[in-house]
Scaffold this motif. Structure first.
Motif, short mmCIF file in Angstrom:
data_model
loop_
_atom_site.label_atom_id
_atom_site.label_comp_id
_atom_site.label_asym_id
_atom_site.label_seq_id
_atom_site.Cartn_x
_atom_site.Cartn_y
_atom_site.Cartn_z
N ALA B 220 -15.45 -36.44 -30.58
CA ALA B 220 -14.03 -36.35 -30.96
C ALA B 220 -13.29 -37.33 -30.06
O ALA B 220 -13.67 -37.53 -28.90
CB ALA B 220 -13.51 -34.94 -30.74
N PHE B 221 -12.27 -37.96 -30.58
CA PHE B 221 -11.62 -39.00 -29.79
C PHE B 221 -10.12 -39.05 -30.02
O PHE B 221 -9.60 -38.55 -31.01
CB PHE B 221 -12.24 -40.38 -30.08
CG PHE B 221 -12.09 -40.82 -31.51
CD1 PHE B 221 -13.06 -40.50 -32.45
CD2 PHE B 221 -11.00 -41.56 -31.93
CE1 PHE B 221 -12.94 -40.89 -33.77
CE2 PHE B 221 -10.87 -41.97 -33.25
CZ PHE B 221 -11.85 -41.63 -34.16
N GLY B 222 -9.47 -39.68 -29.05
CA GLY B 222 -8.03 -39.93 -29.13
C GLY B 222 -7.77 -41.37 -28.70
O GLY B 222 -8.71 -42.12 -28.42
N PRO B 223 -6.53 -41.76 -28.64
CA PRO B 223 -6.21 -43.16 -28.30
C PRO B 223 -6.72 -43.56 -26.92
O PRO B 223 -6.83 -42.73 -26.01
CB PRO B 223 -4.68 -43.20 -28.34
CG PRO B 223 -4.28 -42.01 -29.13
CD PRO B 223 -5.32 -40.98 -28.91
N GLY B 224 -7.01 -44.84 -26.77
CA GLY B 224 -7.43 -45.37 -25.47
C GLY B 224 -6.24 -45.77 -24.62
O GLY B 224 -6.37 -45.97 -23.42
N GLY B 225 -5.09 -45.97 -25.25
CA GLY B 225 -3.88 -46.32 -24.51
C GLY B 225 -3.50 -47.79 -24.64
O GLY B 225 -2.36 -48.16 -24.37
N ASN B 226 -4.42 -48.62 -25.08
CA ASN B 226 -4.10 -50.04 -25.21
C ASN B 226 -3.93 -50.47 -26.68
O ASN B 226 -3.90 -51.65 -26.99
CB ASN B 226 -5.17 -50.91 -24.54
CG ASN B 226 -6.56 -50.66 -25.10
OD1 ASN B 226 -6.84 -49.58 -25.61
ND2 ASN B 226 -7.42 -51.65 -24.99
N GLU B 227 -3.83 -49.51 -27.58
CA GLU B 227 -3.64 -49.85 -28.99
C GLU B 227 -2.18 -50.23 -29.24
O GLU B 227 -1.28 -49.86 -28.47
CB GLU B 227 -3.99 -48.65 -29.89
CG GLU B 227 -5.43 -48.21 -29.81
CD GLU B 227 -5.67 -47.17 -28.74
OE1 GLU B 227 -4.73 -46.93 -27.93
OE2 GLU B 227 -6.77 -46.61 -28.68
N GLN B 228 -1.96 -50.95 -30.33
CA GLN B 228 -0.60 -51.31 -30.69
C GLN B 228 0.10 -50.11 -31.34
O GLN B 228 -0.53 -49.15 -31.78
CB GLN B 228 -0.63 -52.50 -31.65
CG GLN B 228 -1.20 -53.74 -30.98
CD GLN B 228 -1.06 -54.98 -31.82
OE1 GLN B 228 -0.15 -55.09 -32.65
NE2 GLN B 228 -1.96 -55.94 -31.62
N THR B 229 1.42 -50.21 -31.37
CA THR B 229 2.23 -49.11 -31.89
C THR B 229 1.79 -48.75 -33.32
O THR B 229 1.62 -49.62 -34.16
CB THR B 229 3.72 -49.52 -31.92
OG1 THR B 229 4.06 -50.00 -30.63
CG2 THR B 229 4.61 -48.34 -32.30
N GLY B 230 1.61 -47.48 -33.54
CA GLY B 230 1.21 -47.01 -34.87
C GLY B 230 -0.28 -47.06 -35.11
O GLY B 230 -0.76 -46.56 -36.12
#
Lengths: 215, 382
Positions: B220-230
């Motif tokens: 299971a995963f969530g954002p890494g923090g370096n993705e672009q908005t949205g």
């Protein structure tokens, strides 16, 4: 007197018949079969989940005397050998370790693996050309002979000269030979090694038809 | 629109598509290594090798011989009595490329990695990988897939793991998601176009459970923090593979993933196979990614395919030929076909050199990109 003569004639007739039956059943002249091309492979699990060690050799050689009888086939003087140096696992350093820690004798010799059995019977399976043979003999690893049973499935290939294709499996325990499975950074093969053998055997021409003995 | 994307894709896909062999070696299936856990500290593969893996690494190099772990009072002190395994690895790549009707390009990329795995006792381990590089090469930008951002320094892995049994591990933290054939080149379409490229390190929880004939990895995963908005995705998936014949030379698997983000949702179905027989083998993967309709565009499907035939003429010398395909439905229609030839020589456990020749054709624009890359990978071994 006449009764006595008739009895003697009958006795001789029975003896001739018995000899004839025995002769047909078991005294077909044996033919020497030589392994023309053979492969042997081995596989053992390790203490690491999911990892097995496997290797093979294409340098199997051997011979056996084969004769037909009513029960199927009779195998005699079974001999097979595999040069230890021909066994390869795919990693040359691992082969080196295998030779050093498993196959080298205390005096530094590297004897071939040898299997010998005096006699074995093969019973037909399904057709008269296919046989199952339970061979009980002795396997020599680093010069130590220990009993080993191999179940062979052999299929006679049609035509002359006589030839067979055979395959069999056996289980070898290293501890029977006083061998402790070596460990490499915590990875250690199991004591039990599964061995698989496949070969083509073909009638050897270097055989005297009268005695069946190899020259 | 088509022309612009084709140009961008041709250039960038070639640049990122020539990654060096810096991670796991799925080609080890040829020797009966069905998964990575035997040689790598992490069962996902890649990263640091354990002691047995370092032994195999050296044995399969031109230098060869037995691996002898370094010893000494100071080393024991700095490695917390051998609880810390670490190395420094550099990967340098010189690459030249030419595109139909355009001037040639040349780029020198250098990446320096510090990798650490610290055994905290009782089966608990902390792992990290920190990368510094001179040139960032992001994957192409498309309306349905924006690349993650990065800087000169990038934290690839920061993971806390617990191994209660020899064949079970639970890990949580920041890392790449589990992947199908797990090839080391993160620039190939099946990886870079499915958010499994160099800079796609997500926050995640995952379980590895493996045996002689299987590997099961739910995650299971969530954002890494370096993705672009949205583009910040959350979701889950599972990777499952099996050795159907039990001979340790054929592995078939499937990766299933579902992710949601503010801009759109996606699902991925990725069957793959690793086959190896002595000195040769085949790696193959086909990923189908379905993007649900978002606010700005409708539903579409992306298909990526990878196939590689490899052969080891020597234990230390890898040669391979392979092909890749990328297909995307309208309204962002794309088609790319690529062929490649790789040679990689492991000189010693500390040094690997290799080169890659790659030809990529875009039938929509008619452009062909030819490129040649030389890779040198060096690492410390203690």
């Amino acid at each position: 007197m006449i009764t006595n003569s008739i009895f003697k004639v009958c006795l001789v007739a029975v003896a001739i018949c018995s000899f004839s039956v025995l002769f047909n059943a078991a005294s077909d002249p044996p033919q020497a079969i030589e392994i023309q091309s053979g492969n042997t492979s081995f596989q053992t699990i390790t203490n690491v989940p999911g990892l097995e060690v496997a290797g093979k050799s294409s340098a199997v050689s051997g011979r056996v005397l084969v004769s037909r009888n009513d029960a199927g086939l009779l195998l005699q003087q079974i001999e097979a050998s595999v040069p230890v140096k021909s066994l390869a696992t795919g990693i040359s350093l691992r082969d080196e370790h295998m030779r050093k820690y498993i196959f080298t004798t205390s005096d530094g010799q590297l004897p071939d693996l040898e299997f010998k059995a005096n006699e074995a019977s093969c019973v037909p399976v399904a057709t008269t050309q296919e046989f199952t043979c339970h061979v009980s003999g002795e396997l020599s690893i680093r010069g130590v002979m220990k009993p080993l049973s191999v179940t062979l499935r052999a299929k006679q290939q049609g035509g002359a000269p006589l030839s067979f294709r055979a395959a069999g499996d056996a289980l070898v325990k290293l501890s029977d030979y006083g061998i402790t499975p070596p460990s490499q950074f915590g990875v250690r093969p199991a004591n039990e090694v599964r061995v698989h053998l496949e070969f083509n055997g073909k009638e050897s021409r270097q055989v005297t038809a009268s005695t069946g003995e190899a020259r | 629109m088509k022309f612009r994307y084709s140009k961008i894709l041709c250039t960038i896909a070639v640049l990122i598509g020539m990654g060096p062999q810096a991670r796991s070696l799925p080609t080890m299936i040829r020797l009966g290594y069905t998964n990575c856990s035997t040689c790598h500290i992490s069962p996902q593969g890649g990263g640091l090798l354990n002691a047995y893996g370092r032994g195999i690494d050296q044995a399969q190099s031109l230098r060869g011989g037995d691996y002898k772990p370094a010893e000494g009072k100071w080393l024991r002190f700095f490695t917390w009595d051998h609880r810390i395994t670490e190395d420094v690895r550099s990967v340098t790549q010189e690459q030249i490329a030419s595109t139909t009707g355009k001037p040639g390009t040349q780029i020198l990329r250098s990446r320096l990695m510090y990798r650490n795995a610290t055994d905290l006792g009782s089966g608990v381990r902390f792992s990290m990988t920190l990368t510094a590089e001179n040139e960032n090469v992001l994957r192409p930008t498309f309306p349905y897939d924006h690349p993650t951002k990065t800087g000169t320094l990038f934290l690839n892995t920061s993971l806390l793991s617990y191994r209660p049994k020899g064949n079970l591990e639970i890990a949580a933290g920041r890392d790449q998601l589990p992947n199908g054939i797990n090839i080391p080149d993160l620039g190939v379409f099946v990886r870079s176009r499915n958010r499994s490229g160099y800079y796609d390190s997500l926050t995640q929880v995952k379980i590895f459970w493996w045996g002689k004939r299987y590997l099961i990895t739910p995650y299971a995963f969530g954002p890494g923090g370096n993705e672009q908005t949205g583009e910040r995705e959350s979701g889950g998936g599972a990777l499952a593979e099996v050795d159907p014949f039990g001979h340790q030379h054929t592995v078939f698997g499937m990766n299933l993933l579902r992710a949601t983000s503010r801009s759109r949702d996606r699902t991925l179905i990725g069957p793959y196979a690793r086959l190896g027989f002595g000195s040769w083998g085949v790696l193959a993967e086909h990923d189908i990614t379905n993007y649900a309709a978002g606010a700005k565009f409708g539903a579409l499907q992306q298909r990526t395919t990878y196939g590689q035939l490899f052969w080891y003429p020597k234990e230390w010398l890898l040669t391979s030929i392979g092909g890749e395909r990328l297909g995307v439905d309208v309204p962002f229609k794309q088609e790319l076909n690529a062929a490649r030839f790789d040679v990689s020589a492991r000189i010693a456990s500390q040094a690997t050199i290799g080169f890659t020749l790659r030809v990529q054709h875009d039938p929509l624009s008619g452009r062909t990109v030819r490129s040649l890359a030389l890779n040198v990978a060096l690492k410390t071994v203690t």
